[in-house]
Scaffold this active site. Structure first.
Site, PDB file in Angstrom:
ATOM      1  N   LYS A  57    -107.668  -9.267  13.537  1.00 53.76           N
ATOM      2  CA  LYS A  57    -106.985  -9.232  14.831  1.00 53.76           C
ATOM      3  C   LYS A  57    -105.505  -8.920  14.602  1.00 53.76           C
ATOM      4  CE  LYS A  57    -106.359 -14.245  14.665  1.00 53.76           C
ATOM      5  NZ  LYS A  57    -106.903 -15.523  15.128  1.00 53.76           N
TER       6      LYS A  57
ATOM      7  N   ARG B 279    -108.878 -24.863  23.706  1.00 54.06           N
ATOM      8  CA  ARG B 279    -108.457 -23.542  24.184  1.00 54.06           C
ATOM      9  C   ARG B 279    -109.692 -22.891  24.819  1.00 54.06           C
ATOM     10  NH1 ARG B 279    -105.320 -20.763  19.184  1.00 54.06           N
ATOM     11  NH2 ARG B 279    -107.516 -20.515  18.670  1.00 54.06           N
TER      12      ARG B 279
ATOM     13  N   TYR C 253     -71.780 -12.130  12.284  1.00 58.82           N
ATOM     14  CA  TYR C 253     -71.600 -12.682  13.630  1.00 58.82           C
ATOM     15  C   TYR C 253     -71.464 -14.195  13.593  1.00 58.82           C
ATOM     16  CZ  TYR C 253     -73.001  -8.180  15.625  1.00 58.82           C
ATOM     17  OH  TYR C 253     -73.076  -6.860  15.981  1.00 58.82           O
TER      18      TYR C 253
ATOM     19  N   MET D 106     -79.120  -7.298  13.912  1.00 59.42           N
ATOM     20  CA  MET D 106     -80.248  -6.465  14.336  1.00 59.42           C
ATOM     21  C   MET D 106     -80.759  -5.560  13.213  1.00 59.42           C
ATOM     22  SD  MET D 106     -80.591  -3.735  17.465  1.00 59.42           S
ATOM     23  CE  MET D 106     -80.291  -4.889  18.775  1.00 59.42           C
TER      24      MET D 106
HETATM   25  C1  LIG Z   1    -107.518 -16.056  13.948  1.00 54.57           C
HETATM   26  C2  LIG Z   1    -108.814 -16.734  13.908  1.00 54.57           C
HETATM   27  C3  LIG Z   1    -109.395 -17.073  12.682  1.00 54.57           C
HETATM   28  C4  LIG Z   1    -108.714 -16.855  11.357  1.00 54.57           C
HETATM   29  O1  LIG Z   1    -107.780 -17.882  11.120  1.00 54.57           O
HETATM   30  P1  LIG Z   1    -106.943 -17.960   9.775  1.00 54.57           P
HETATM   31  O2  LIG Z   1    -106.206 -19.234   9.864  1.00 54.57           O
HETATM   32  O3  LIG Z   1    -106.034 -16.783   9.776  1.00 54.57           O
HETATM   33  O4  LIG Z   1    -107.935 -17.903   8.673  1.00 54.57           O
HETATM   34  C5  LIG Z   1    -110.644 -17.656  12.702  1.00 54.57           C
HETATM   35  N1  LIG Z   1    -111.281 -17.895  13.870  1.00 54.57           N
HETATM   36  C6  LIG Z   1    -110.748 -17.599  15.067  1.00 54.57           C
HETATM   37  C7  LIG Z   1    -111.494 -17.892  16.310  1.00 54.57           C
HETATM   38  C8  LIG Z   1    -109.498 -17.014  15.124  1.00 54.57           C
HETATM   39  O5  LIG Z   1    -108.964 -16.717  16.310  1.00 54.57           O
END
Ligand SMILES: *Cc1c(COP(=O)(O)O)cnc(C)c1O
Length: 369
Positions: free
Chosen positions: A35, A130, A256, A304
């Site tokens: 992802k 969630r 800065y 930046m």
């Molecule tokens: C992102 C995610 C993972 C992977 O998590 P890591 O901590 O990066 O290994 C696994 N399961 C779900 C549902 C996720 O959203």
């Protein structure tokens, strides 16, 4: 010539980290979680290093399509499922499996006219709060899905909130097992932290692990463990060069807000990397950085396009330093010296995950050979 900032992806490190995942979960199939464009590394760039995985998991249909375009014919899983009914058509067409976490997604499946039945991962909310069905509603959702001709296989999944910390996963595991024990189907529960920390626990063994951060070479439970403690290798190096040096006198300030003041004569370097490249602006004086492979520290505020570094340790090491000297923000210097992304993240009050994902579009990315 472009600005010298560069992200370099290391396929052998990805490959190595995948074998570490297999070693930590020997009986399980591995979802390589890609992802967020492979945690900022680029799906196309990590594909070669991770194609030994059993499947790829992501959130976005477009990312799944990119894997099919690369020639991946194995499993793909949408971890949040589909976002609207017509996403199901693409899932049918490309053979994409998807999570089901709410009643609406079941309604959409029930209304979907599909030729090819779908494989779904039913998500249980075991305490993360969630996504997913609560244990009380999970079996009802399972029964509804089982009755649909649009669905041919139902797997079970949940996600841990504390796999990296002291609370652990016991409370969630107990609920998950109690609710699913007599149901058929494959199971997927562990992220990287659970895979590394609890992988040997028989209760945690399951059909699929979902490995994200560990594949990219960052420790899911830093600072308790370093990536090297888990024998993980950094999959990304962020490097740049010095644009200039400045000789400071006692009382001189840097950048800065004059956040850093020299109390003795010192040489500093100005590196071509700033928060617009994705480097964290919250990194304060003291954040580690390598110059010519020598470990030193950031001084003053990150701006930046530039940041400033103390060159004293490099001078002390007897190395020539000046315009063009190599600066390693994280990853591996050409000398072989390493700086963990987790240490930089900690100094900036965040985690390796965020830094990887934040590397900005203006940074050129290359795949090392
Ligand atoms: C992102 C995610 C993972 C992977 O998590 P890591 O901590 O990066 O290994 C696994 N399961 C779900 C549902 C996720 O959203």
């Amino acid at each position: 010539m472009p600005r010298p900032i560069l992200a370099t992806i290391h396929p052998p490190a990805l490959h190595h980290n995948l074998s570490r995942t297999r070693a930590a979960a020997p009986d399980a199939k591995v979802w390589a979680v890609v992802k967020a464009n492979a945690y900022g590394h680029g799906i196309e760039r990590v594909y070669e290093g991770l194609r030994g995985a059993d499947g790829f998991a992501m959130l976005d249909l477009a990312e799944a399509e990119r894997l099919r375009a690369l020639g991946w014919r194995g499993p793909l899983l949408l971890l949040e499922g589909v976002f609207e009914p017509r996403d199901l058509e693409l899932c049918s067409r490309l053979g994409i499996w998807h999570a089901v976490h709410c009643d609406e997604q079941i309604d959409w499946l029930a209304a979907h006219k599909t030729q090819v039945p779908h494989r779904v991962f039913l998500k249980m909310n075991t305490g993360m709060n969630r996504l997913g069905f609560t244990p009380a509603r999970y079996r009802g959702a399972w029964a509804r899905l089982s009755a649909l001709p649009q669905v041919d296989e139902i797997s079970h999944m949940t996600h841990f909130s504390d796999a990296d910390g002291p609370r652990g996963i016991g409370h969630q595991l107990a609920v998950f097992h109690a609710t699913t024990q007599d149901l058929p189907g494959e199971r997927s529960i562990s992220n990287s932290a659970a895979t590394l920390r609890q992988g040997s626990d028989a209760q945690v063994r399951c059909d699929w692990v979902r490995a994200g951060i560990m594949l990219y070479g960052s420790a899911p439970d830093h600072p308790q463990h370093q990536a090297s403690d888990w024998a993980l290798q950094p999959a990304m190096t962020l490097s740049t060069r010095l644009l200039a040096t400045q000789q400071l006198q006692p009382g001189d300030t840097v950048g800065y807000g004059s956040r850093f003041r020299a109390d003795a004569p010192m040489l500093i370097g100005v590196a071509a990397c700033g928060y617009a490249d994705g480097y964290p602006r919250h990194a304060d004086t003291g954040t580690p950085v390598l110059v010519s492979g020598v470990r030193t520290r950031l001084v003053g505020r990150v701006s930046m396009d530039m940041l400033t570094v103390d060159l004293t340790p490099v001078v002390q090491a007897g190395l020539p330093v000046g315009m063009g000297s190599e600066v390693t923000l994280w990853g591996r210097a050409s000398s072989g010296a390493q700086l963990s992304i987790d240490e930089v993240a900690q100094a900036a009050g965040t985690v390796g995950y965020e830094l990887m994902c934040a590397v900005a579009p203006r940074v050129n990315v290359v795949v090392a050979d």
